[in-house]
Design an enzyme around this catalytic site. Structure first.
Site, PDB file in Angstrom:
ATOM      1  N   ASN A 150      26.976  19.642  20.073  1.00  0.00           N
ATOM      2  CA  ASN A 150      27.973  19.244  19.068  1.00  0.00           C
ATOM      3  C   ASN A 150      28.249  17.749  19.258  1.00  0.00           C
ATOM      4  OD1 ASN A 150      30.200  18.848  17.456  1.00  0.00           O
ATOM      5  ND2 ASN A 150      31.604  20.010  18.756  1.00  0.00           N
TER       6      ASN A 150
ATOM      7  N   LYS B  75      30.005  15.823  17.516  1.00  0.00           N
ATOM      8  CA  LYS B  75      31.335  15.412  17.037  1.00  0.00           C
ATOM      9  C   LYS B  75      31.212  14.140  16.182  1.00  0.00           C
ATOM     10  CE  LYS B  75      33.279  17.593  21.066  1.00  0.00           C
ATOM     11  NZ  LYS B  75      34.413  17.818  21.917  1.00  0.00           N
TER      12      LYS B  75
ATOM     13  N   HIS C 100      35.776  25.282  15.348  1.00  0.00           N
ATOM     14  CA  HIS C 100      35.872  24.553  16.626  1.00  0.00           C
ATOM     15  C   HIS C 100      37.351  24.286  16.925  1.00  0.00           C
ATOM     16  CE1 HIS C 100      35.556  21.342  19.593  1.00  0.00           C
ATOM     17  NE2 HIS C 100      34.344  21.801  19.844  1.00  0.00           N
TER      18      HIS C 100
ATOM     19  N   GLU D 202      38.883  21.792  17.915  1.00  0.00           N
ATOM     20  CA  GLU D 202      39.410  20.523  17.369  1.00  0.00           C
ATOM     21  C   GLU D 202      39.761  20.679  15.892  1.00  0.00           C
ATOM     22  OE1 GLU D 202      36.204  18.056  18.741  1.00  0.00           O
ATOM     23  OE2 GLU D 202      36.879  18.366  20.807  1.00  0.00           O
TER      24      GLU D 202
ATOM     25  N   GLU E 259      34.990  28.880  24.003  1.00  0.00           N
ATOM     26  CA  GLU E 259      35.311  27.552  24.498  1.00  0.00           C
ATOM     27  C   GLU E 259      36.796  27.479  24.877  1.00  0.00           C
ATOM     28  OE1 GLU E 259      32.322  24.455  23.004  1.00  0.00           O
ATOM     29  OE2 GLU E 259      33.869  24.618  21.493  1.00  0.00           O
TER      30      GLU E 259
ATOM     31  N   GLY F 137      35.809  18.627  26.926  1.00  0.00           N
ATOM     32  CA  GLY F 137      35.889  17.174  27.072  1.00  0.00           C
ATOM     33  C   GLY F 137      36.778  16.731  28.219  1.00  0.00           C
TER      34      GLY F 137
ATOM     35  N   SER G 278      32.734  21.293  28.926  1.00  0.00           N
ATOM     36  CA  SER G 278      32.247  20.457  30.033  1.00  0.00           C
ATOM     37  C   SER G 278      30.996  21.036  30.709  1.00  0.00           C
ATOM     38  CB  SER G 278      33.360  20.205  31.049  1.00  0.00           C
ATOM     39  OG  SER G 278      34.435  19.515  30.428  1.00  0.00           O
TER      40      SER G 278
HETATM   41  C1  PEP Z   1      32.456  20.957  22.462  1.00  0.00           C
HETATM   42  O1  PEP Z   1      32.483  19.958  21.771  1.00  0.00           O
HETATM   43  O2  PEP Z   1      32.395  22.041  21.910  1.00  0.00           O
HETATM   44  C2  PEP Z   1      32.477  20.826  23.925  1.00  0.00           C
HETATM   45  C3  PEP Z   1      32.387  21.901  24.647  1.00  0.00           C
HETATM   46  O3  PEP Z   1      32.595  19.553  24.433  1.00  0.00           O
HETATM   47  P1  PEP Z   1      32.309  19.099  25.976  1.00  0.00           P
HETATM   48  O4  PEP Z   1      30.965  19.678  26.359  1.00  0.00           O
HETATM   49  O5  PEP Z   1      32.295  17.601  25.924  1.00  0.00           O
HETATM   50  O6  PEP Z   1      33.410  19.657  26.815  1.00  0.00           O
END
Ligand code: PEP
Length: 253
Positions: free
Chosen positions: A9, A11, A95, A97, A167, A173, A213
């Site tokens: 992803n 973003k 997601h 976000e 997630e 992040g 992460s």
């Molecule tokens: C994500 O954007 O879904 C995500 C898990 O980001 P990161 O791997 O940076 O934590």
């Protein structure tokens, strides 16, 4: 056997040119990979360039969001058929976000998931609890509601073919990863929830990713868990070197 699926992803990162370059580098590094499904999810403006770059490779192309209607007066939105037309195979839906900053709800996740299937796209439906919810021991309650709401009214065939990304919001992040055991426990709970909704055969086919992460040095332990079938990756998907290592479940590649 569930084929592992690793999706990146991006973003709000990468111009069209940068995205095409990243895909070309990634394709070169993953030429021999056949046992893992790979997907990149660039921002909308880089999808066309990335579609050109994934052509002839084993890399799938996903969008990060879409509207549920086929067309209409929805300024600034993108329709499912537009994504299909440009070469998308997948779309991320719900997601955290988008839930946090753009008022995405389980109802809109449900509408979008159905619309994705109708357009011939594979939805990657994201669920996960916040830190406060985890600390209040509400993880299963929260994730259960998200799964039941997001998947309501799907056919068994659709449910078997979608991808769920677990997630935990506190791990995205932040550099904080759920322990492999904790991540697996929630993924197993999601599988049981889907089993209760659609039956054991569907639950056994459903692929569940962990996200939060994920890095080359923790992917192997996560992928060794019985209910984790892949990863949804933000930061580590922005470089071909780290993403190719993830696809090979390896810190070395
Ligand atoms: C994500 O954007 O879904 C995500 C898990 O980001 P990161 O791997 O940076 O934590």
């Amino acid at each position: 056997m569930r084929k592992p699926i690793i999706a990146g992803n991006w973003k709000m990162h990468k111009t069209a040119g940068e995205g095409a370059l990243l895909v070309r580098e990634l394709a070169a590094l993953t030429k021999t990979v056949t046992d893992v499904e790979m997907v990149v999810c660039p921002p909308f403006t880089a999808l066309a360039a990335a579609a050109g770059a994934v052509a002839g490779t084993a890399i799938g192309l996903g969008a990060q969001n879409m509207h549920w209607e086929e067309k209409g007066a929805f300024t600034g939105e993108i329709a499912p058929g537009m994504l299909k037309d440009i070469g998308c195979t997948h779309v991320i839906i719900g997601h955290s976000e988008r839930r946090q900053y753009f008022a995405e709800t389980d109802k809109t996740v449900n509408q979008k998931t159905k619309a994705a299937f109708k357009a011939g796209l594979t939805p990657i439906v994201c669920v996960g609890e916040t830190l406060a919810e985890r600390e209040a021991n509400a993880t299963e309650k929260v994730v259960g509601i998200q799964v039941e709401g997001g998947l309501e009214g799907l056919t068994a065939e659709q449910a078997a073919n979608l991808v769920i990304a677990y997630e935990p919001v506190w791990a995205i992040g932040t550099g904080r990863t759920a322990s492999a055991g904790d991540a697996n426990a929630v993924c197993a709970f999601i599988r049981r929830t889907v089993g209760a909704m659609f039956g054991q055969t569907v639950a056994d086919s459903l692929r569940i990713q962990y996200g939060g992460s994920v890095k080359p040095d923790n992917i192997a332990e996560l992928m060794a868990q019985p209910d984790i079938d892949g990863a949804l990756v933000g930061g580590a998907s922005l470089e071909a070197d780290s993403f190719s290592k993830l696809v090979m479940f390896s810190g070395k590649a």
